[in-house]
Write a protein that holds these residues in place. Structure first.
Motif, short mmCIF file in Angstrom:
data_model
loop_
_atom_site.label_atom_id
_atom_site.label_comp_id
_atom_site.label_asym_id
_atom_site.label_seq_id
_atom_site.Cartn_x
_atom_site.Cartn_y
_atom_site.Cartn_z
N PHE A 233 3.77 -7.95 -49.34
CA PHE A 233 3.15 -6.89 -48.55
C PHE A 233 3.56 -7.05 -47.10
O PHE A 233 3.98 -8.14 -46.67
CB PHE A 233 1.62 -6.91 -48.67
N PHE A 234 3.45 -5.98 -46.35
CA PHE A 234 3.86 -6.01 -44.95
C PHE A 234 2.78 -6.63 -44.08
O PHE A 234 1.58 -6.49 -44.34
CB PHE A 234 4.19 -4.60 -44.46
N GLY A 235 3.22 -7.31 -43.04
CA GLY A 235 2.30 -7.92 -42.10
C GLY A 235 2.85 -7.77 -40.69
O GLY A 235 3.94 -7.25 -40.49
N PRO A 236 2.10 -8.22 -39.71
CA PRO A 236 2.54 -8.06 -38.32
C PRO A 236 3.78 -8.89 -38.04
O PRO A 236 3.94 -9.97 -38.61
CB PRO A 236 1.33 -8.56 -37.51
N PRO A 237 4.70 -8.46 -37.16
CA PRO A 237 4.68 -7.13 -36.53
C PRO A 237 4.91 -6.04 -37.56
O PRO A 237 5.80 -6.14 -38.38
CB PRO A 237 5.83 -7.19 -35.52
N TRP A 238 4.08 -5.02 -37.53
CA TRP A 238 4.04 -4.03 -38.58
C TRP A 238 5.41 -3.43 -38.86
O TRP A 238 6.14 -3.06 -37.95
CB TRP A 238 3.04 -2.92 -38.23
N ALA A 239 5.70 -3.31 -40.14
CA ALA A 239 6.94 -2.73 -40.66
C ALA A 239 8.18 -3.55 -40.31
O ALA A 239 9.28 -3.11 -40.55
CB ALA A 239 7.11 -1.29 -40.18
N ARG A 240 7.99 -4.74 -39.76
CA ARG A 240 9.15 -5.58 -39.44
C ARG A 240 9.18 -6.83 -40.30
O ARG A 240 10.23 -7.43 -40.47
CB ARG A 240 9.12 -5.96 -37.96
N THR A 241 8.02 -7.25 -40.84
CA THR A 241 7.94 -8.47 -41.61
C THR A 241 7.30 -8.20 -42.97
O THR A 241 6.21 -7.63 -43.05
CB THR A 241 7.11 -9.55 -40.88
N LEU A 242 7.99 -8.60 -44.02
CA LEU A 242 7.43 -8.56 -45.37
C LEU A 242 6.99 -9.97 -45.73
O LEU A 242 7.78 -10.92 -45.60
CB LEU A 242 8.49 -8.07 -46.37
N HIS A 243 5.73 -10.11 -46.16
CA HIS A 243 5.28 -11.42 -46.63
C HIS A 243 5.35 -11.43 -48.16
O HIS A 243 4.71 -10.61 -48.83
CB HIS A 243 3.85 -11.72 -46.19
N SER A 244 6.16 -12.33 -48.69
CA SER A 244 6.33 -12.46 -50.14
C SER A 244 5.24 -13.38 -50.67
O SER A 244 5.26 -14.59 -50.43
CB SER A 244 7.71 -13.03 -50.45
N HIS A 245 4.28 -12.80 -51.39
CA HIS A 245 3.10 -13.56 -51.82
C HIS A 245 3.37 -14.34 -53.10
O HIS A 245 3.03 -15.53 -53.19
CB HIS A 245 1.94 -12.60 -52.02
N HIS B 200 17.39 -6.99 -49.70
CA HIS B 200 17.96 -5.64 -49.63
C HIS B 200 16.85 -4.60 -49.54
O HIS B 200 16.93 -3.66 -48.75
CB HIS B 200 18.86 -5.38 -50.84
N TRP B 201 15.81 -4.76 -50.36
CA TRP B 201 14.71 -3.80 -50.35
C TRP B 201 14.04 -3.78 -48.97
O TRP B 201 13.76 -2.71 -48.42
CB TRP B 201 13.70 -4.15 -51.43
N ALA B 202 13.77 -4.96 -48.42
CA ALA B 202 13.10 -5.04 -47.12
C ALA B 202 13.95 -4.39 -46.02
O ALA B 202 13.44 -3.64 -45.19
CB ALA B 202 12.79 -6.49 -46.76
N LEU B 203 15.25 -4.67 -46.03
CA LEU B 203 16.12 -4.06 -45.04
C LEU B 203 16.13 -2.54 -45.18
O LEU B 203 16.14 -1.81 -44.18
CB LEU B 203 17.54 -4.60 -45.19
N SER B 204 16.11 -2.05 -46.43
CA SER B 204 16.11 -0.60 -46.64
C SER B 204 14.83 0.05 -46.12
O SER B 204 14.81 1.25 -45.83
CB SER B 204 16.30 -0.27 -48.12
N MET B 205 13.75 -0.75 -45.99
CA MET B 205 12.49 -0.24 -45.46
C MET B 205 12.38 -0.44 -43.95
O MET B 205 11.37 -0.13 -43.34
CB MET B 205 11.32 -0.95 -46.14
N GLY B 206 13.42 -0.99 -43.33
CA GLY B 206 13.42 -1.21 -41.89
C GLY B 206 12.90 -2.56 -41.46
O GLY B 206 12.82 -2.84 -40.27
N ALA B 207 12.54 -3.43 -42.42
CA ALA B 207 12.07 -4.77 -42.09
C ALA B 207 13.27 -5.67 -41.82
O ALA B 207 14.34 -5.49 -42.39
CB ALA B 207 11.22 -5.35 -43.21
N THR B 208 13.09 -6.66 -40.97
CA THR B 208 14.17 -7.58 -40.64
C THR B 208 13.78 -9.03 -40.86
O THR B 208 14.54 -9.93 -40.50
CB THR B 208 14.59 -7.41 -39.16
N ASN B 209 12.61 -9.26 -41.49
CA ASN B 209 12.13 -10.62 -41.66
C ASN B 209 11.31 -10.70 -42.93
O ASN B 209 10.61 -9.76 -43.30
CB ASN B 209 11.25 -11.01 -40.47
N ILE B 210 11.42 -11.81 -43.64
CA ILE B 210 10.54 -12.10 -44.79
C ILE B 210 9.97 -13.49 -44.60
O ILE B 210 10.69 -14.44 -44.25
CB ILE B 210 11.29 -12.04 -46.13
N THR B 211 8.67 -13.62 -44.80
CA THR B 211 8.02 -14.92 -44.78
C THR B 211 7.42 -15.20 -46.15
O THR B 211 7.12 -14.27 -46.92
CB THR B 211 6.90 -15.00 -43.73
N TRP B 212 7.25 -16.47 -46.46
CA TRP B 212 6.54 -16.86 -47.68
C TRP B 212 6.14 -18.33 -47.57
O TRP B 212 6.72 -19.07 -46.78
CB TRP B 212 7.36 -16.62 -48.95
#
Length: 281
Positions: free
Chosen positions: A85-97, A120-132
């Motif tokens: 799910f997305f987390g702050p900064p909004w629409a820039r970071t996807l948190h992989s749960h 690839h999916w996150a980049l297509s949504m405009g996100a540039t970061n994934i955390t987990w």
């Protein structure tokens, strides 16, 4: 921020190639049946008996609201899944749960393919970061996250989820490391200077950890962990708990003292350096 088409094409190609090598297909969940299959997969991988880690309803809600839910298939079988799910900064970071594949697929590249699909999916949504978060004692995950993907380890959290009690975590504290993956960073190149002999702050002594003094002149630190902590949790729980305490003490000290994880060896050994001033991350 709009991600350039070149980044998207490159990410799509990497993800497709990795899935083909692993012999799987990976797609976003598009139906109730997909979400039900993903929920069952999570419970199977984590051997969750009494309650579901993520119910089908929760996964449906995540997917419907624009978050990440994906299923991994080998033929017609669902053999892996991931949710974030997305987390702050909004629409820039996807948190992989949650992200997992069946044990039979481990070592075949399916986990790497799943992370590249997620990228690839996150980049297509405009996100540039994934955390987990991940268990820093599981060597194969540490190797994938740091060595293969190039994620940073930003924090070490003590007993992050509290008591879990599933077969993967056992009854030990649920310490977690936070991985932070810059999606616009190319695959990492071999780190310069890692051919030097490290100073072992934490090393294996049979099944037990041996914690050494830091060493004032050290330029490269090594923190060894068991090659297979999950088996050790079943065969020697006290030793597994000692490893948890040893890594907690060593990693917490090193990160607070300014050291940064720069690589993880396949057999389970963290390598840490002090970042060069102005080098960024």
């Amino acid at each position: 921020m709009l991600v350039a088409d070149g980044w998207l094409l490159g990410a799509a190609s990497l993800a497709a190639d990795a899935a083909e090598r692993a012999g799987v297909t990976i797609e976003p969940a598009s139906s109730q049946a997909d979400c039900e299959a993903a929920s069952r997969l999570f419970d199977h991988v984590w051997n969750q008996q009494e309650s579901s880690l993520l119910t089908p309803g929760a996964l449906i809600a995540l997917a419907h609201s624009g978050n990440y839910v994906a299923v991994v298939r080998a033929g017609d079988r669902v053999v892996g899944a991931a949710a974030g799910f997305f987390g702050p900064p909004w629409a820039r970071t996807l948190h992989s749960h949650l992200a997992g594949v069946l044990p039979e697929l481990r070592g075949r590249g399916a986990g790497n393919a799943l992370k590249l699909h997620q990228r690839h999916w996150a980049l297509s949504m405009g996100a540039t970061n994934i955390t987990w978060t991940f268990d820093p004692l599981v060597a194969r995950n540490a190797y994938l996250n740091v060595h293969r993907l190039g994620a940073r380890i930003d924090h070490y959290f003590e007993n992050f989820y509290g008591a879990m009690g599933d077969t993967l975590n056992g009854h030990d504290d649920s310490d977690r490391a936070l991985a932070n993956w810059n999606l616009l960073r190319p695959y990492p190149h071999p780190q310069a200077g890692l051919d030097r002999e490290p100073h072992y702050l934490l090393r294996r002594d049979g099944d037990r950890p041996l914690l050494e003094s830091p060493g004032s002149a050290a330029e490269l630190l090594a923190l060894q962990i068991p090659a297979d902590i999950e088996t050790l949790r079943h065969t020697n729980p006290p030793a597994a708990s000692a490893w948890r305490a040893g890594l907690r003490k060593a990693m917490t000290w090193a990160l607070s003292d300014g050291w940064a994880v720069v690589d993880v060896r396949r057999d389970g050994c963290y390598l840490l350096e002090r970042p060069v001033a102005g080098s960024g991350g």
